[in-house]
Scaffold this motif. Structure first.
Motif, PDB file in Angstrom:
ATOM      1  N   THR A 192       0.830  -1.207   0.000  1.00  0.00           N
ATOM      2  CA  THR A 192       0.000   0.000   0.000  1.00  0.00           C
ATOM      3  C   THR A 192       0.864   1.256   0.000  1.00  0.00           C
ATOM      4  O   THR A 192       0.620   2.210  -0.739  1.00  0.00           O
ATOM      5  N   ILE A 193       1.888   1.248   0.835  1.00  0.00           N
ATOM      6  CA  ILE A 193       2.750   2.420   0.959  1.00  0.00           C
ATOM      7  C   ILE A 193       3.548   2.636  -0.322  1.00  0.00           C
ATOM      8  O   ILE A 193       3.674   3.763  -0.808  1.00  0.00           O
ATOM      9  N   SER A 194       4.087   1.548  -0.890  1.00  0.00           N
ATOM     10  CA  SER A 194       4.881   1.659  -2.114  1.00  0.00           C
ATOM     11  C   SER A 194       4.063   2.211  -3.272  1.00  0.00           C
ATOM     12  O   SER A 194       4.551   3.016  -4.072  1.00  0.00           O
ATOM     13  N   LEU A 195       2.818   1.764  -3.382  1.00  0.00           N
ATOM     14  CA  LEU A 195       1.998   2.130  -4.535  1.00  0.00           C
ATOM     15  C   LEU A 195       1.281   3.465  -4.384  1.00  0.00           C
ATOM     16  O   LEU A 195       1.088   4.178  -5.373  1.00  0.00           O
ATOM     17  N   TYR A 196       0.866   3.825  -3.162  1.00  0.00           N
ATOM     18  CA  TYR A 196      -0.046   4.948  -3.014  1.00  0.00           C
ATOM     19  C   TYR A 196       0.455   6.063  -2.105  1.00  0.00           C
ATOM     20  O   TYR A 196      -0.083   7.175  -2.150  1.00  0.00           O
ATOM     21  N   VAL A 197       1.447   5.788  -1.265  1.00  0.00           N
ATOM     22  CA  VAL A 197       1.921   6.798  -0.324  1.00  0.00           C
ATOM     23  C   VAL A 197       3.261   7.388  -0.745  1.00  0.00           C
ATOM     24  O   VAL A 197       3.452   8.610  -0.724  1.00  0.00           O
ATOM     25  N   LEU A 198       4.194   6.556  -1.146  1.00  0.00           N
ATOM     26  CA  LEU A 198       5.556   7.018  -1.387  1.00  0.00           C
ATOM     27  C   LEU A 198       5.827   7.710  -2.727  1.00  0.00           C
ATOM     28  O   LEU A 198       6.692   8.590  -2.783  1.00  0.00           O
TER      29      LEU A 198
ATOM     30  N   GLY B 163      -2.075 -12.014  -3.540  1.00  0.00           N
ATOM     31  CA  GLY B 163      -0.876 -11.294  -3.152  1.00  0.00           C
ATOM     32  C   GLY B 163      -0.778  -9.972  -3.873  1.00  0.00           C
ATOM     33  O   GLY B 163      -0.431  -9.926  -5.046  1.00  0.00           O
ATOM     34  N   GLY B 164      -1.107  -8.891  -3.182  1.00  0.00           N
ATOM     35  CA  GLY B 164      -0.990  -7.568  -3.786  1.00  0.00           C
ATOM     36  C   GLY B 164      -2.318  -6.845  -3.874  1.00  0.00           C
ATOM     37  O   GLY B 164      -3.358  -7.446  -4.188  1.00  0.00           O
ATOM     38  N   THR B 165      -2.278  -5.553  -3.615  1.00  0.00           N
ATOM     39  CA  THR B 165      -3.483  -4.731  -3.618  1.00  0.00           C
ATOM     40  C   THR B 165      -4.120  -4.649  -4.999  1.00  0.00           C
ATOM     41  O   THR B 165      -5.348  -4.754  -5.145  1.00  0.00           O
ATOM     42  N   GLU B 166      -3.310  -4.447  -6.036  1.00  0.00           N
ATOM     43  CA  GLU B 166      -3.864  -4.299  -7.383  1.00  0.00           C
ATOM     44  C   GLU B 166      -4.537  -5.589  -7.854  1.00  0.00           C
ATOM     45  O   GLU B 166      -5.572  -5.549  -8.521  1.00  0.00           O
TER      46      GLU B 166
ATOM     47  N   ALA C 231     -14.374  -7.144  -0.437  1.00  0.00           N
ATOM     48  CA  ALA C 231     -12.933  -7.113  -0.174  1.00  0.00           C
ATOM     49  C   ALA C 231     -12.624  -6.016   0.834  1.00  0.00           C
ATOM     50  O   ALA C 231     -13.339  -5.018   0.937  1.00  0.00           O
ATOM     51  N   PHE C 232     -11.549  -6.219   1.577  1.00  0.00           N
ATOM     52  CA  PHE C 232     -11.057  -5.206   2.505  1.00  0.00           C
ATOM     53  C   PHE C 232      -9.774  -4.630   1.932  1.00  0.00           C
ATOM     54  O   PHE C 232      -8.796  -5.362   1.718  1.00  0.00           O
ATOM     55  N   LEU C 233      -9.775  -3.322   1.688  1.00  0.00           N
ATOM     56  CA  LEU C 233      -8.650  -2.663   1.039  1.00  0.00           C
ATOM     57  C   LEU C 233      -8.354  -1.330   1.735  1.00  0.00           C
ATOM     58  O   LEU C 233      -9.253  -0.708   2.304  1.00  0.00           O
ATOM     59  N   PRO C 234      -7.104  -0.878   1.677  1.00  0.00           N
ATOM     60  CA  PRO C 234      -6.784   0.434   2.257  1.00  0.00           C
ATOM     61  C   PRO C 234      -7.528   1.541   1.517  1.00  0.00           C
ATOM     62  O   PRO C 234      -7.632   1.507   0.293  1.00  0.00           O
ATOM     63  N   ARG C 235      -8.041   2.492   2.263  1.00  0.00           N
ATOM     64  CA  ARG C 235      -8.751   3.600   1.618  1.00  0.00           C
ATOM     65  C   ARG C 235      -7.841   4.319   0.626  1.00  0.00           C
ATOM     66  O   ARG C 235      -8.280   4.734  -0.442  1.00  0.00           O
ATOM     67  N   GLN C 236      -6.555   4.451   0.976  1.00  0.00           N
ATOM     68  CA  GLN C 236      -5.605   5.102   0.072  1.00  0.00           C
ATOM     69  C   GLN C 236      -5.571   4.416  -1.289  1.00  0.00           C
ATOM     70  O   GLN C 236      -5.350   5.059  -2.316  1.00  0.00           O
TER      71      GLN C 236
END
Length: 301
Positions: free
Chosen positions: A102-108, A226-229, A242-247
């Motif tokens: 999540t952090i790699s794809l949407y935060v950083l 394995g993986g958000t996408e 599904a449960f996913l980060p809001r980000q």
């Protein structure tokens, strides 16, 4: 600086695989074997014990591995100290950072871009794995700074807060679930798509369920991905929840492609934390990146 052969040996020792080391270094497996053999001839001892399809370090190999980790740390400290002594000595620094999916794809991405614009002489490598594997990479000295979801209570790791995030239940538009408001016990009869074991997203769900007296194993999980996408793509074509980060789903929720499914009295929040091995917190380039990132998300950059 460490020789090329020693750098190759370190990669093999960390992964205990010639194949994985060759993939990480972008060289052939035969080239990896050649470098390791050259070191074994130089030190006149075996460094790896071959056990069928797997390998492990010999006593000599373990000793060399430990010494090289110390040498790498000294090398980084020397570069920093020399840069402080001379304004003419400006080394090209290479930051080794890891972050959960999540952090790699949407935060950083935006903060890394801003940081590199501010520091054009630096390079940055970012490993993208789940939280458990990022923690392992830090402890194995593959990275010097990590960002993960939650706190894993490892005694020799320092945790520094970055952001608070929310995990939300979502379904595709048109799914009958989008018009419902669920109770937590409705999850026992709702087909689910979840992240893989070791994921911070899964961990926060499991902890919240435990507080309600529900075991994750009791849920009707249709698929683990394995993986958000990968999980988002599955939700698009299936009627599961599904449960996913809001980000990770901000765009899909805003466009109406996904709908958030509300679950009564079931908050799912978790912390994103920097992780460092204790004793390395004052390593200047990583300290600078950590502080820059915190300022960026506090609106001060």
């Amino acid at each position: 600086m460490l020789s090329h052969a020693h750098e190759v040996f370190l990669e093999v020792a960390q992964r205990l695989s010639f194949t994985k080391a060759s993939q990480a270094l972008f060289i052939s497996q035969s080239a990896v074997s050649k470098q390791v053999k050259a070191l074994e001839e130089y030190y006149k001892t075996g460094l790896f014990e071959r056990l069928g399809s797997s390998i492990q370090l010999t006593d000599a190999g373990l000793k060399l591995y430990q010494k090289l980790l110390q040498a790498r740390q000294l090398q980084q400290e020397l570069v920093q100290e020399m840069s402080e002594l001379s304004t003419e000595f400006v080394p090209r620094q290479h930051l080794l950072i890891g972050a959960s999916t999540t952090i790699s794809l949407y935060v950083l991405p935006p903060v890394v871009a801003a940081y590199l614009r501010r520091h054009p002489g630096q390079q940055l490598s970012l490993k993208n794995r789940n939280s458990d594997n990022i923690l392992r990479a830090l402890l194995d000295h593959e990275i010097e700074l990590g960002i993960i979801e939650g706190i894993h209570k490892v005694s020799n790791v320092t945790y520094t807060p970055l952001l608070t995030d929310e995990v939300v239940a979502v379904c595709a538009a048109g799914n009958p679930l989008e018009k419902r408001r669920l109770d937590v016990h409705d999850l026992l009869t709702t087909p689910l798509a979840l992240r893989e074991a070791g994921s911070g997203t899964l961990a926060v769900l499991e902890e919240a369920l435990a507080r309600k007296g529900i075991k994750l194993a009791a849920l009707p999980v249709r698929v683990r991905l394995g993986g958000t996408e990968a999980l988002k793509n599955f939700v698009r074509v299936d009627n599961c929840l599904a449960f996913l980060p809001r980000q990770a789903v901000l765009k899909e929720l805003a466009s109406g492609e996904f709908s958030e499914v509300l679950i009564r009295d079931f908050p799912l929040r978790r912390e994103f934390n920097f992780i460092q091995r204790k004793g390395t917190e004052n390593n200047a380039p990583y300290k600078d990146f950590l502080q820059f990132t915190r300022r960026y998300y506090s609106g001060k950059e």
